[in-house]
Scaffold this motif. Structure first.
Motif, PDB file in Angstrom:
ATOM      1  N   TYR A 171      -1.588 -14.385  -5.413  1.00 26.49           N
ATOM      2  CA  TYR A 171      -2.185 -13.477  -4.429  1.00 26.49           C
ATOM      3  C   TYR A 171      -1.802 -13.907  -3.004  1.00 26.49           C
ATOM      4  CZ  TYR A 171      -5.639 -11.252  -1.457  1.00 26.49           C
ATOM      5  OH  TYR A 171      -6.243 -10.546  -0.448  1.00 26.49           O
ATOM      6  N   ARG A 172      -1.986 -15.179  -2.690  1.00 27.98           N
ATOM      7  CA  ARG A 172      -1.733 -15.666  -1.329  1.00 27.98           C
ATOM      8  C   ARG A 172      -0.270 -15.503  -0.910  1.00 27.98           C
ATOM      9  NH1 ARG A 172      -2.828 -21.114  -0.060  1.00 27.98           N
ATOM     10  NH2 ARG A 172      -2.683 -20.401   2.091  1.00 27.98           N
ATOM     11  N   HIS A 173       0.650 -15.728  -1.848  1.00 24.69           N
ATOM     12  CA  HIS A 173       2.078 -15.666  -1.536  1.00 24.69           C
ATOM     13  C   HIS A 173       2.688 -14.311  -1.858  1.00 24.69           C
ATOM     14  CE1 HIS A 173       2.012 -19.904  -0.582  1.00 24.69           C
ATOM     15  NE2 HIS A 173       1.436 -20.145  -1.738  1.00 24.69           N
ATOM     16  N   ARG A 174       1.845 -13.369  -2.297  1.00 24.05           N
ATOM     17  CA  ARG A 174       2.275 -11.996  -2.593  1.00 24.05           C
ATOM     18  C   ARG A 174       3.448 -11.949  -3.572  1.00 24.05           C
ATOM     19  NH1 ARG A 174       1.437  -9.557   3.465  1.00 24.05           N
ATOM     20  NH2 ARG A 174      -0.660  -8.824   3.016  1.00 24.05           N
ATOM     21  N   VAL A 175       3.312 -12.700  -4.657  1.00 30.05           N
ATOM     22  CA  VAL A 175       4.354 -12.745  -5.677  1.00 30.05           C
ATOM     23  C   VAL A 175       4.109 -11.615  -6.676  1.00 30.05           C
ATOM     24  CG1 VAL A 175       5.373 -14.106  -7.543  1.00 30.05           C
ATOM     25  CG2 VAL A 175       4.637 -15.229  -5.423  1.00 30.05           C
ATOM     26  N   ASP A 176       5.094 -10.744  -6.823  1.00 30.38           N
ATOM     27  CA  ASP A 176       5.019  -9.675  -7.818  1.00 30.38           C
ATOM     28  C   ASP A 176       5.330 -10.251  -9.196  1.00 30.38           C
ATOM     29  OD1 ASP A 176       4.587  -7.955  -5.724  1.00 30.38           O
ATOM     30  OD2 ASP A 176       6.572  -7.043  -5.785  1.00 30.38           O
ATOM     31  N   GLY A 177       4.712  -9.691 -10.194  1.00 32.31           N
ATOM     32  CA  GLY A 177       5.022 -10.097 -11.549  1.00 32.31           C
ATOM     33  C   GLY A 177       4.007  -9.573 -12.528  1.00 32.31           C
ATOM     34  N   LEU A 178       4.492  -9.203 -13.695  1.00 29.69           N
ATOM     35  CA  LEU A 178       3.652  -8.750 -14.789  1.00 29.69           C
ATOM     36  C   LEU A 178       2.763  -7.581 -14.383  1.00 29.69           C
ATOM     37  CD1 LEU A 178       2.716 -12.293 -16.043  1.00 29.69           C
ATOM     38  CD2 LEU A 178       4.369 -10.735 -17.065  1.00 29.69           C
ATOM     39  N   GLY A 179       3.332  -6.670 -13.594  1.00 27.38           N
ATOM     40  CA  GLY A 179       2.600  -5.487 -13.170  1.00 27.38           C
ATOM     41  C   GLY A 179       1.709  -5.687 -11.966  1.00 27.38           C
ATOM     42  N   LEU A 180       1.585  -6.920 -11.499  1.00 21.38           N
ATOM     43  CA  LEU A 180       0.773  -7.206 -10.316  1.00 21.38           C
ATOM     44  C   LEU A 180       1.673  -7.125  -9.089  1.00 21.38           C
ATOM     45  CD1 LEU A 180      -1.224 -10.202 -11.810  1.00 21.38           C
ATOM     46  CD2 LEU A 180      -1.928  -7.815 -11.663  1.00 21.38           C
ATOM     47  N   ASP A 181       1.904  -5.892  -8.634  1.00 21.93           N
ATOM     48  CA  ASP A 181       2.889  -5.665  -7.581  1.00 21.93           C
ATOM     49  C   ASP A 181       2.284  -5.170  -6.274  1.00 21.93           C
ATOM     50  OD1 ASP A 181       2.156  -3.218  -8.554  1.00 21.93           O
ATOM     51  OD2 ASP A 181       4.166  -2.590  -9.118  1.00 21.93           O
ATOM     52  N   THR A 182       0.964  -5.264  -6.136  1.00 20.97           N
ATOM     53  CA  THR A 182       0.303  -4.937  -4.873  1.00 20.97           C
ATOM     54  C   THR A 182      -0.774  -5.988  -4.621  1.00 20.97           C
ATOM     55  OG1 THR A 182      -1.470  -3.596  -5.837  1.00 20.97           O
ATOM     56  CG2 THR A 182       0.606  -2.446  -5.300  1.00 20.97           C
ATOM     57  N   ASP A 183      -1.161  -6.107  -3.353  1.00 14.80           N
ATOM     58  CA  ASP A 183      -2.240  -7.037  -3.025  1.00 14.80           C
ATOM     59  C   ASP A 183      -3.517  -6.667  -3.760  1.00 14.80           C
ATOM     60  OD1 ASP A 183      -0.614  -8.530  -1.372  1.00 14.80           O
ATOM     61  OD2 ASP A 183      -1.335  -7.606   0.487  1.00 14.80           O
ATOM     62  N   GLY A 184      -3.791  -5.376  -3.878  1.00 13.34           N
ATOM     63  CA  GLY A 184      -4.999  -4.935  -4.569  1.00 13.34           C
ATOM     64  C   GLY A 184      -5.020  -5.346  -6.028  1.00 13.34           C
ATOM     65  N   LYS A 185      -3.894  -5.192  -6.697  1.00 12.53           N
ATOM     66  CA  LYS A 185      -3.824  -5.588  -8.114  1.00 12.53           C
ATOM     67  C   LYS A 185      -3.965  -7.101  -8.259  1.00 12.53           C
ATOM     68  CE  LYS A 185      -0.899  -1.751  -9.643  1.00 12.53           C
ATOM     69  NZ  LYS A 185       0.441  -1.404 -10.147  1.00 12.53           N
ATOM     70  N   ARG A 186      -3.310  -7.842  -7.362  1.00 15.41           N
ATOM     71  CA  ARG A 186      -3.410  -9.304  -7.430  1.00 15.41           C
ATOM     72  C   ARG A 186      -4.835  -9.765  -7.126  1.00 15.41           C
ATOM     73  NH1 ARG A 186       2.031  -8.609  -5.528  1.00 15.41           N
ATOM     74  NH2 ARG A 186       1.303  -8.425  -3.377  1.00 15.41           N
ATOM     75  N   LEU A 187      -5.499  -9.126  -6.179  1.00 12.01           N
ATOM     76  CA  LEU A 187      -6.885  -9.466  -5.861  1.00 12.01           C
ATOM     77  C   LEU A 187      -7.792  -9.092  -7.031  1.00 12.01           C
ATOM     78  CD1 LEU A 187      -8.881 -10.532  -3.742  1.00 12.01           C
ATOM     79  CD2 LEU A 187      -9.095  -8.177  -2.905  1.00 12.01           C
ATOM     80  N   GLY A 188      -7.562  -7.942  -7.622  1.00 11.95           N
ATOM     81  CA  GLY A 188      -8.340  -7.531  -8.784  1.00 11.95           C
ATOM     82  C   GLY A 188      -8.235  -8.541  -9.914  1.00 11.95           C
ATOM     83  N   ARG A 189      -7.060  -9.106 -10.089  1.00  6.16           N
ATOM     84  CA  ARG A 189      -6.843 -10.132 -11.125  1.00  6.16           C
ATOM     85  C   ARG A 189      -7.737 -11.341 -10.874  1.00  6.16           C
ATOM     86  NH1 ARG A 189      -6.336 -12.984 -15.366  1.00  6.16           N
ATOM     87  NH2 ARG A 189      -4.467 -14.160 -15.733  1.00  6.16           N
ATOM     88  N   LEU A 190      -7.927 -11.693  -9.607  1.00  8.17           N
ATOM     89  CA  LEU A 190      -8.789 -12.837  -9.291  1.00  8.17           C
ATOM     90  C   LEU A 190     -10.227 -12.568  -9.716  1.00  8.17           C
ATOM     91  CD1 LEU A 190      -7.475 -13.867  -5.757  1.00  8.17           C
ATOM     92  CD2 LEU A 190      -6.860 -14.824  -7.988  1.00  8.17           C
ATOM     93  N   PHE A 191     -10.687 -11.344  -9.505  1.00 10.83           N
ATOM     94  CA  PHE A 191     -12.051 -10.992  -9.896  1.00 10.83           C
ATOM     95  C   PHE A 191     -12.183 -10.774 -11.409  1.00 10.83           C
ATOM     96  CE2 PHE A 191     -12.212 -10.114  -5.369  1.00 10.83           C
ATOM     97  CZ  PHE A 191     -13.426 -10.700  -5.038  1.00 10.83           C
ATOM     98  N   LEU A 192     -11.079 -10.506 -12.071  1.00  7.16           N
ATOM     99  CA  LEU A 192     -11.093 -10.345 -13.519  1.00  7.16           C
ATOM    100  C   LEU A 192     -11.222 -11.690 -14.235  1.00  7.16           C
ATOM    101  CD1 LEU A 192     -10.741  -8.487 -16.011  1.00  7.16           C
ATOM    102  CD2 LEU A 192      -8.273  -8.800 -15.757  1.00  7.16           C
TER     103      LEU A 192
END
Length: 137
Positions: free
Chosen positions: A95-116
């Motif tokens: 999330y912090r480094h904005r690394v795309d991967g495994l469908g996590l290609d937006t800040d929102g998706k990466r942030l959502g992953r943290l809450f998941l």
């Protein structure tokens, strides 16, 4: 005295985690290996490919343990939750480094992953009957 059979939801979640971990771990070793390598934080003192291989092997072992060692479901579920906690810093780094991967290609998706992640930990603990109020032997 025979061991009490866990509730069906625990059994289903245990099987879901088992199959999911085996499949994900196999992916670490094969088809999505490169994507997982790109998600290893730069501060990890081990070669990224080695981290991916080791974490994939750990996932396969945890998954198989959940599937074939039902009497050890509590221990395997606790180890699965611990594994999820161990990989959480990598999710934060992604999330912090904005690394795309495994469908996590937006800040929102990466942030959502943290809450998941806490939800995933809770379901792993549920699979072993380790949440408060769970039926025990």
């Amino acid at each position: 005295m025979a061991a009490e059979t866990p509730p069906i939801t625990q059994q289903l979640v245990r099987w879901g985690w088992g199959v999911g971990l085996v499949l994900t771990g196999t992916g670490h070793l094969t088809v999505v290996r490169e994507e997982f390598r790109s998600q290893v934080p730069p501060w990890v003192p081990i070669d990224a490919d080695d981290v991916v291989l080791l974490s994939g092997a750990a996932e396969i072992a945890l998954g198989l343990g959940l599937l074939v060692l039902p009497k050890e479901r509590r221990r395997m579920a606790a180890l699965t939750a611990a594994f999820l906690v161990a990989v959480f810093p990598g999710n934060i780094a992604q999330y912090r480094h904005r690394v795309d991967g495994l469908g996590l290609d937006t800040d929102g998706k990466r942030l959502g992953r943290l809450f998941l992640q806490p939800v995933l930990c809770a379901t792993a603990l549920h699979a072993g009957g380790l949440l408060p109020g769970a039926r025990r032997r």
